[in-house]
Design a protein around this motif. Structure first.
Motif, short mmCIF file in Angstrom:
data_model
loop_
_atom_site.label_atom_id
_atom_site.label_comp_id
_atom_site.label_asym_id
_atom_site.label_seq_id
_atom_site.Cartn_x
_atom_site.Cartn_y
_atom_site.Cartn_z
N ARG A 181 11.43 22.65 0.27
CA ARG A 181 10.37 21.92 0.97
C ARG A 181 10.08 22.53 2.33
N LEU A 182 11.13 22.85 3.08
CA LEU A 182 10.94 23.43 4.41
C LEU A 182 10.29 24.81 4.34
N GLU A 202 6.63 24.24 3.72
CA GLU A 202 5.95 23.82 4.94
C GLU A 202 5.75 24.98 5.90
N ASP A 219 2.92 27.04 4.68
CA ASP A 219 1.63 26.38 4.86
C ASP A 219 1.07 26.56 6.26
N HIS A 220 1.95 26.69 7.23
CA HIS A 220 1.52 26.79 8.62
C HIS A 220 1.55 28.21 9.16
N SER A 242 11.27 29.90 -2.59
CA SER A 242 11.09 28.46 -2.51
C SER A 242 10.97 27.84 -3.90
#
Length: 155
Positions: free
Chosen positions: A24-25, A28, A31-32, A63
């Motif tokens: 999950r990290l 994220e 995504d950024h 991931s």
């Protein structure tokens, strides 16, 4: 051919949670991020540690692998250029071997023959699967649309 996790991996709940959180990290962070490299850094007590830089595509794959491991799912990694037997290709598509052979003989999927045996490239099997999934989704949309037009799909 490289096979990862040939048998079910038994993880503790804590390890499965850790893998899910890491996946999950990573997602994220991706995504950024607009960078061409992402650094994975480990800091040990006393200030020593290491830094590993990887391209975002590598981290995205890692991931996905971590997410599969967290769910204790078995998975296989094949190089895209690998050749599959008709049995392997049929299993990947979720069809019978005779059905796959009909697809091959009708030129729906390219293949080559080695003696009496047919071989199919992984990338061709994946391309066919993607095409079939797109056609299925389009047919489902058309069916829903037709049902709505006939008034049979009211909410």
């Amino acid at each position: 051919m490289m096979i990862i996790a040939p048998d079910r991996i038994e993880l503790s709940d804590a390890d499965a949670d850790l893998l899910a959180q890491a996946s999950r990290l990573m997602g994220e962070a991706l995504d950024h991020s607009r960078t061409h490299r992402i650094a994975l850094v480990e800091k040990a007590e006393g200030g020593s540690g290491f830094r590993l830089e990887v391209p975002p595509a590598t981290l995205r794959l890692l991931s996905q692998i971590l997410a599969l491991m967290a769910r204790q799912q078995t998975f296989t990694l094949y190089p895209e250029s690998s050749e599959l037997t008709t049995k392997q290709a049929a299993e990947m598509l979720g069809v019978s071997r005779p059905y796959l052979i009909n697809l091959l003989e009708s030129d729906a999927i390219p293949f080559r023959k080695i003696g009496r045996h047919r071989r199919v490239l992984m990338k061709d099997v994946l391309a066919y699967r993607q095409t079939m999934q797109a056609k299925s989704k389009a047919a489902l949309r058309d069916l829903v649309s037709a049902s709505e037009d006939l008034g049979g799909y009211d909410l």
